[in-house]
Design a protein around this motif. Structure first.
Motif, mmCIF file in Angstrom:
data_model
loop_
_atom_site.group_PDB
_atom_site.id
_atom_site.type_symbol
_atom_site.label_atom_id
_atom_site.label_comp_id
_atom_site.label_asym_id
_atom_site.label_seq_id
_atom_site.Cartn_x
_atom_site.Cartn_y
_atom_site.Cartn_z
ATOM 1 N N UNK A 1 32.929 1.373 45.767
ATOM 2 C CA UNK A 1 32.394 2.418 46.652
ATOM 3 C C UNK A 1 31.070 2.988 46.172
ATOM 4 N N UNK A 2 30.817 3.060 44.847
ATOM 5 C CA UNK A 2 29.566 3.684 44.408
ATOM 6 C C UNK A 2 28.366 2.734 44.541
ATOM 7 N N UNK A 3 28.585 1.532 45.119
ATOM 8 C CA UNK A 3 27.461 0.667 45.479
ATOM 9 C C UNK A 3 26.944 0.995 46.880
ATOM 10 N N UNK A 4 27.387 2.128 47.400
ATOM 11 C CA UNK A 4 26.976 2.559 48.743
ATOM 12 C C UNK A 4 26.720 4.058 48.743
ATOM 13 N N UNK A 5 25.673 4.473 49.442
ATOM 14 C CA UNK A 5 25.390 5.892 49.634
ATOM 15 C C UNK A 5 25.130 6.135 51.113
ATOM 16 N N UNK B 1 21.916 -5.811 36.917
ATOM 17 C CA UNK B 1 20.529 -5.762 37.376
ATOM 18 C C UNK B 1 19.759 -4.688 36.624
ATOM 19 N N UNK B 2 18.440 -4.757 36.772
ATOM 20 C CA UNK B 2 17.533 -3.690 36.362
ATOM 21 C C UNK B 2 16.763 -3.246 37.599
ATOM 22 N N UNK B 3 16.358 -1.975 37.613
ATOM 23 C CA UNK B 3 15.575 -1.493 38.744
ATOM 24 C C UNK B 3 16.386 -0.610 39.663
ATOM 25 N N UNK B 4 15.945 -0.493 40.892
ATOM 26 C CA UNK B 4 16.592 0.376 41.870
ATOM 27 C C UNK B 4 18.045 -0.028 42.071
ATOM 28 N N UNK B 5 18.900 0.968 42.331
ATOM 29 C CA UNK B 5 20.336 0.711 42.405
ATOM 30 C C UNK B 5 20.713 -0.058 43.656
ATOM 31 N N UNK B 6 20.156 0.333 44.793
ATOM 32 C CA UNK B 6 20.540 -0.269 46.067
ATOM 33 C C UNK B 6 19.521 -1.339 46.485
ATOM 34 N N UNK B 7 19.997 -2.362 47.198
ATOM 35 C CA UNK B 7 19.115 -3.456 47.616
ATOM 36 C C UNK B 7 18.814 -3.436 49.117
ATOM 37 N N UNK C 1 20.540 8.336 56.446
ATOM 38 C CA UNK C 1 20.125 7.297 55.503
ATOM 39 C C UNK C 1 21.340 6.607 54.890
ATOM 40 N N UNK C 2 21.334 5.269 54.916
ATOM 41 C CA UNK C 2 22.408 4.468 54.314
ATOM 42 C C UNK C 2 21.771 3.476 53.352
ATOM 43 N N UNK C 3 22.293 3.430 52.128
ATOM 44 C CA UNK C 3 21.803 2.489 51.121
ATOM 45 C C UNK C 3 22.989 1.756 50.505
ATOM 46 N N UNK C 4 22.837 0.453 50.327
ATOM 47 C CA UNK C 4 23.930 -0.353 49.785
ATOM 48 C C UNK C 4 23.391 -1.443 48.866
ATOM 49 N N UNK C 5 24.235 -1.889 47.960
ATOM 50 C CA UNK C 5 23.891 -3.028 47.111
ATOM 51 C C UNK C 5 24.535 -4.282 47.717
#
Length: 345
Positions: free
Chosen positions: A145-149, A175-181, A191-195
């Motif tokens: 779940x924490x791969x999504x905001x 990975x390195x860098x920003x959390x979500x892709x 706003x929705x962000x996910x890996x």
């Protein structure tokens, strides 16, 4: 060896191809996997060649959806094993390490109803595997779940994804860098962000490349960020060195409330000077990362303005080219011979 995977969300516009080409020149990956090209196989082949990848396989889109391309430099680098609308599977002849290993570019079905078919495809690919194996791409799913905001994701979907990775003995590469892709929505309320994009590999692949590195890179023309896998990688910093790095957006110092906040944090801090400075740094970093609706709207507006200006310039030169051709036609002029010569190059 550098391998780049990117969901580009369409390559039908010359400006987008130009941006992709510039990005690839800066990164210089040996293998390139592109997802959602939204082009026919023939058109994608032309784009791949323009980007400098003379060898490859291109899977055409179905209507305006999908489309895959795997390109590589050096003729004998890979051998094709299998492909479909959702994967391209190759054997890599890696002269750097002296071994052969397997690479699969993977695209999870964007429709939740077709997701189980994607996982069955991954299991089928796993059953035919005897080499060290790495899978890279857009899985269109998160594992936890924490791969999504923002938004919601069914626990059943995440469980099914974790289960297929376990069944295939595939381990997340990190990975390195920003959390979500992947990101959508210009205001924090929407706003929705996910890996969604990642690399996974078997243990014997991890043993073959113990210093590998995965980076989430910056991007401009797609809502997905590029994933760069470097099999050689660099020496990793230990946790202590990592946390000693202080990063702060200097532009936040110009905000009217900055001085008052710093005074308050310094007053609240206790202990000796180094401890108080560490406390102050933590507060400043946390505050710097807090992005408001206004800032998100500013960023989105700036991106739209930049894209609009680029579109205007592209349309200007396209229209000017048409005017020149209509004016001069195919008369026996220097203009005609110049244009004809350029077309044969």
């Amino acid at each position: 060896m550098k391998i780049l995977s990117w969901n580009v969300r369409g390559l039908g516009r010359p400006r987008t191809v130009s941006r992709l080409k510039n990005k690839l020149q800066a990164i210089n990956p040996r293998i390139l996997f592109l997802i959602e090209t939204k082009l026919s196989a023939k058109k994608m082949e032309m784009v791949r060649l323009k980007c400098g990848y003379e060898n490859g396989i291109d899977i055409g889109s179905i209507g305006s959806r999908g489309g895959l391309s795997l390109g590589w430099k050096r003729n004998s680098l890979t051998n094709l094993i299998s492909f479909s609308s959702y994967h391209i599977d190759v054997e890599v002849n890696d002269t750097g390490c002296g071994d052969k290993w397997r690479l699969t570019g993977f695209y999870g079905n964007p429709d939740e109803r077709g997701r189980s078919a994607s996982w069955n495809l991954l299991r089928q690919l796993s059953n035919n595997n005897s080499l060290p194996w790495v899978v890279l791409g857009d899985f269109n799913e998160i594992a936890i779940s924490f791969e999504k905001k923002g938004g919601r994701r069914s626990e059943r979907q995440m469980l099914a994804f974790r289960k297929v990775l376990e069944d295939c003995n595939l381990n997340d590469l990190g990975f390195r860098g920003r959390w979500f892709t992947w990101e959508r929505g210009k205001f924090s309320s929407t706003n929705i962000r996910e890996r969604l994009d990642r690399g996974v590999a078997t243990l014997n692949w991890l043993e073959l490349f113990p210093s590998f590195q995965v980076d989430h890179l910056t991007h401009s023309f797609s809502d997905h960020c590029p994933i760069l896998l470097d099999t050689v990688g660099v020496e990793r910093l230990d946790d202590k060195d990592h946390f000693n790095n202080f990063r702060f957006e200097a532009k936040r110092c110009l905000e009217s409330t900055f001085e008052e906040l710093v005074r308050g944090w310094w007053t609240d801090s206790v202990g000796n000077i180094p401890n108080r400075l560490e406390y102050l740094g933590q507060k400043m970093q946390a505050w710097s990362k807090n992005v408001s609706d206004d800032i998100l709207a500013e960023i989105a507006e700036a991106q739209l303005d930049l894209n609009l200006e680029a579109d205007k310039e592209e349309l200007f030169w396209e229209q000017r080219a048409r005017v020149n051709w209509l004016k001069n036609g195919d008369r026996n002029t220097s203009f005609f011979h110049k244009m004809a010569g350029q077309r044969h190059i």
